[in-house]
Design an enzyme around this catalytic site. Structure first.
Site, PDB file in Angstrom:
ATOM      1  N   GLU A 302       0.831  -1.212   0.000  1.00  0.00           N
ATOM      2  CA  GLU A 302       0.000   0.000   0.000  1.00  0.00           C
ATOM      3  C   GLU A 302       0.863   1.259   0.000  1.00  0.00           C
ATOM      4  O   GLU A 302       0.532   2.252  -0.645  1.00  0.00           O
ATOM      5  CB  GLU A 302      -0.976  -0.012   1.184  1.00  0.00           C
ATOM      6  CG  GLU A 302      -1.876  -1.257   1.278  1.00  0.00           C
ATOM      7  CD  GLU A 302      -2.537  -1.684  -0.029  1.00  0.00           C
ATOM      8  OE1 GLU A 302      -2.714  -0.843  -0.934  1.00  0.00           O
ATOM      9  OE2 GLU A 302      -2.860  -2.881  -0.163  1.00  0.00           O
ATOM     10  N   TYR A 390      -1.295  -8.049 -11.103  1.00  0.00           N
ATOM     11  CA  TYR A 390      -0.315  -7.913 -10.022  1.00  0.00           C
ATOM     12  C   TYR A 390       1.003  -8.619 -10.364  1.00  0.00           C
ATOM     13  O   TYR A 390       2.056  -8.009 -10.401  1.00  0.00           O
ATOM     14  CB  TYR A 390      -0.883  -8.502  -8.724  1.00  0.00           C
ATOM     15  CG  TYR A 390      -1.963  -7.652  -8.081  1.00  0.00           C
ATOM     16  CD1 TYR A 390      -3.202  -7.470  -8.693  1.00  0.00           C
ATOM     17  CD2 TYR A 390      -1.761  -7.040  -6.851  1.00  0.00           C
ATOM     18  CE1 TYR A 390      -4.198  -6.696  -8.101  1.00  0.00           C
ATOM     19  CE2 TYR A 390      -2.754  -6.269  -6.247  1.00  0.00           C
ATOM     20  CZ  TYR A 390      -3.962  -6.108  -6.874  1.00  0.00           C
ATOM     21  OH  TYR A 390      -4.946  -5.339  -6.288  1.00  0.00           O
TER      22      TYR A 390
HETATM   23  N1  BES Z   1      -5.817  -1.159  -4.629  1.00  0.00           N
HETATM   24  C1  BES Z   1      -5.835  -2.502  -4.194  1.00  0.00           C
HETATM   25  C2  BES Z   1      -7.189  -2.990  -3.776  1.00  0.00           C
HETATM   26  C3  BES Z   1      -8.271  -2.873  -4.831  1.00  0.00           C
HETATM   27  C4  BES Z   1      -8.011  -3.023  -6.179  1.00  0.00           C
HETATM   28  C5  BES Z   1      -9.568  -2.633  -4.429  1.00  0.00           C
HETATM   29  C6  BES Z   1      -9.039  -2.901  -7.112  1.00  0.00           C
HETATM   30  C7  BES Z   1     -10.583  -2.527  -5.362  1.00  0.00           C
HETATM   31  C8  BES Z   1     -10.318  -2.661  -6.708  1.00  0.00           C
HETATM   32  C9  BES Z   1      -4.833  -2.722  -3.058  1.00  0.00           C
HETATM   33  O1  BES Z   1      -3.651  -2.011  -3.212  1.00  0.00           O
HETATM   34  C10 BES Z   1      -4.427  -4.169  -3.082  1.00  0.00           C
HETATM   35  O2  BES Z   1      -3.887  -4.584  -4.056  1.00  0.00           O
HETATM   36  N2  BES Z   1      -4.689  -4.907  -2.003  1.00  0.00           N
HETATM   37  C11 BES Z   1      -4.335  -6.306  -1.894  1.00  0.00           C
HETATM   38  C12 BES Z   1      -3.120  -6.504  -1.048  1.00  0.00           C
HETATM   39  C13 BES Z   1      -1.827  -6.690  -1.759  1.00  0.00           C
HETATM   40  C14 BES Z   1      -0.730  -7.041  -0.776  1.00  0.00           C
HETATM   41  C15 BES Z   1      -1.837  -7.639  -2.904  1.00  0.00           C
HETATM   42  C16 BES Z   1      -5.467  -7.030  -1.177  1.00  0.00           C
HETATM   43  O3  BES Z   1      -6.406  -6.357  -0.743  1.00  0.00           O
HETATM   44  O4  BES Z   1      -5.406  -8.234  -1.060  1.00  0.00           O
HETATM   45 ZN    ZN Z   2      -2.474  -2.665  -4.816  1.00  0.00          ZN
END
Ligand code: BES
Ligand code: ZN
Length: 607
Positions: A302, A390
């Protein structure tokens, strides 16, 4: 239009965004002034949003102002106190409804919308006091990404339209509420229940965030700290003690942190994501509080968005990999800086395994879904969260790092963030910059790196850099020994979190009830304090329909709302008729405690 307004207009690129009704090519909101009252009984936010507008040219083309909305009850629209005509378009399940406002001549500089949110607003989760730790106060938090800001803020909800904002938020006085936003704190009048915020850096609406409830704060470093419910605060502050070092490590590679403070709020367990990079204030799930800092890589992720995503933002959701792929790559670099190369390599290895299996499965059914530059026609961008954007995205950058060397690649990324700060980026423009600045226009090298294949074709290119973790040779050997004759002699009690994960993920499929029992007796995986390990084991419980594990499974599914954990478990249970009934029974009970975004995903899984 003032020179400043013209500059702001020019800086927020007008890439057509199929996920917004906004007519951003001719008029754009540049600043929002929110005044909102929280009604915990009615579960609504009610108030006004005043939009400051910038027009293209003399504004003559902007006969209307088209905004995004979802379920908002619009009470009035005014400019200079005079009512303006408005109409709502039909409701689209993904996009919501267009809010079309007729603009008078001369064009107004400001337009004010008076409105209330719907009780089921998709961005909002209203928790009853009993769903919080102390049970004293109700709790509210928002989740605006991807298309949910429009369910609580009437504006152009496109990542390409940046806006500064200020807000006054009113809560019932004298009951101990605290309100926080991803913004600077202003002059709060806590006794009166009035909280003020300002966000001087322009942000896309998906980064507008608010939480309210019984919330306390503890400082960690000079510009870092943690908010949480009072009972959770000490544990959270201990777990997050490295956050200041994380900012320093990231600044050392990519340049100054541009947002002032970086705080984190630990939300109640129903938060549907692991983390959300709201500027100045990361929102996080309590499921990362393992007690040994083993899951704080999520905070590194984050934090990394403060550069990749928040500073340089994907222009449309098709360019989502520019946000998440870059961020996952940087997350790995921060983890390496803080916890060492061996740990980072193990985390990478776990991600790449998941990427590999996901791609393999998707190639059979939805090959186009494995393309980095996403075709989102008719799709909800929330569904992009997963290994493609990702980990395929991060792998592309790792390939570039390997090809050009760390020093050159770091300098390239740092310059890229610097040149495009507070701007938006499309995949096409990024590739032009990459070719010009890193490849120096060398077409042969460009072809050799398979850039076109990485970004526009399905599957995984052959020059993906694999992870090499020597430690995982031991966890794999231990899992194989167990599969062979039930021996657990190779399991070491002092393994780190990724080693336990690797061991559990490599356990045989299927397993007999006796094998499941032996593992749970030896390690109590079904009640592990580390939620990643617990989740991995509960997946075996679900797949093997191992009845003695059902109580733990139900407890897990009913105690948290993180979509990444819930979806695969419910999906695994739904695969067999014998466990589908269990999934339906648990879901019926737990559904009212889940966030609208998680419910949206899970309703399609548990039928
Ligand atoms: N921005 C994302 C969460 C997100 C993406 C919410 C698209 C809604 C729509 C956040 O940065 C994220 O990727 N969170 C991941 C954690 C990460 C360590 C892979 C999660 O929530 O699992
Ligand atoms: Zn993210």
């Amino acid at each position: 239009m003032s020179p400043l307004a013209a500059a702001v207009f020019a800086a927020s690129a007008a890439s057509p965004d199929i996920h917004s009704f906004g007519n951003a090519a001719v008029v754009r909101p540049t600043h929002l002034a929110l005044d909102l009252e929280l009604d915990f009984e009615k579960k609504t936010l009610r108030g006004t949003c005043e939009l400051t507008l910038a027009y293209a040219g003399d504004g003559s083309q902007a006969t209307v102002l088209d905004l995004d909305s979802r379920g908002l009850q619009v009470e009035a629209v005014t400019a200079d106190g005079q009512p303006l005509a408005f109409e709502r378009g039909p409701a689209d399940p993904i996009l919501g409804e267009r809010l079309r406002i007729t603009l008078p001549s001369p064009r107004p500089e400001k337009v004010k919308v008076a409105y209330a949110t719907a009780p089921g607003a998709t961005a909002l989760q209203w928790l009853e006091p009993r769903q919080t730790t102390s049970g004293k106060l109700p709790f509210l938090f928002t989740q605006s990404q991807a298309l949910h800001a429009r369910s609580w803020v009437p504006t152009m909800d496109s990542p390409g339209v940046r806006q500064t904002f200020e807000a006054v938020v009113r809560v019932p006085a004298g009951r101990g509420f605290t309100v926080v936003m991803g913004a600077e704190n202003g002059a709060h009048e806590v006794d009166k229940g009035v909280f003020r915020f300002r966000m001087p850096q322009p942000v896309p609406p998906y980064l507008i965030a608010l939480a309210a409830g019984e919330i306390a704060f503890q400082a960690i470093g000079p510009r870092t700290g943690v908010y949480a419910e009072p009972a959770v605060l000490p544990k959270a502050a201990k777990e997050f003690e490295d956050v200041e070092k994380m900012v320093e490590a990231t600044e050392a590679i990519y340049g100054a942190y541009d947002w002032g403070r970086w705080d984190t709020i630990v939300l109640p367990p129903s938060f549907p994501f692991g983390g959300m990079e709201n500027p100045r204030l990361t929102f996080a799930t309590p499921t990362i509080l393992a007690g040994d800092k083993s899951l704080v890589a999520l905070l590194a992720h984050e934090l990394a968005h403060s550069w990749s995503g928040n500073l340089v933002t994907n222009a449309t959701w098709s360019d989502f990999w520019l946000n998440e792929g870059f961020t996952s790559y940087i997350e790995g670099r921060i983890v390496e800086a803080l916890y060492g190369a061996e740990f980072a390599e193990m985390e990478l290895s776990l991600s790449l395994r998941e990427l590999g299996t996901t791609v393999e499965e998707m190639l059979k059914e939805d090959a186009a879904g494995t393309i980095l530059h996403a075709n989102l026609e008719g799709k909800d961008p929330d569904d992009l969260v997963g290994p493609i954007a990702y980990d395929k995205g991060a792998s592309f950058l790792r390939m570039l790092e390997a090809r050009f060397g760390r020093e050159r690649f770091d300098a390239f990324l740092k310059g890229y963030f610097q040149s495009h700060r507070f701007g938006n980026m499309t995949t096409g423009r990024f590739l032009e910059i990459l070719k010009r600045d890193l490849f120096a226009g060398d077409e042969a090298a460009w072809g050799d790196a398979k850039v076109q294949e990485w970004v526009f074709e399905p599957g995984l290119p052959s020059n993906l850099v694999p992870a090499r973790s020597e430690r995982f040779a031991r966890t794999l050997a231990a899992a194989e020994a167990f599969a062979k004759d039930g021996s657990l002699d190779l399991v070491k009690r002092d393994w780190s979190s990724p080693e336990w994960q690797d061991f559990v993920e490599n356990l045989p499929r299927p397993m007999t009830p006796a094998q499941m029992q032996a593992l749970d007796d030896a390690f109590a995986f079904s009640r592990a304090g580390n939620n990643e390990v617990r989740f991995d084991f509960l997946m075996h419980v679900a797949r093997n329909a191992w009845e003695p594990g059902y109580a733990a499974l139900e407890q897990f599914l009913c105690s948290l709302g993180r979509r990444k954990f819930l979806t695969p478990i419910y999906a695994a249970l739904m695969e067999k008729e014998s466990t589908a009934a269990l999934a339906r029974a648990i879901y019926a009970k737990a559904r009212p405690t889940y966030h609208p975004i998680a419910v949206g995903t899970l309703d399609a899984v548990v039928k």
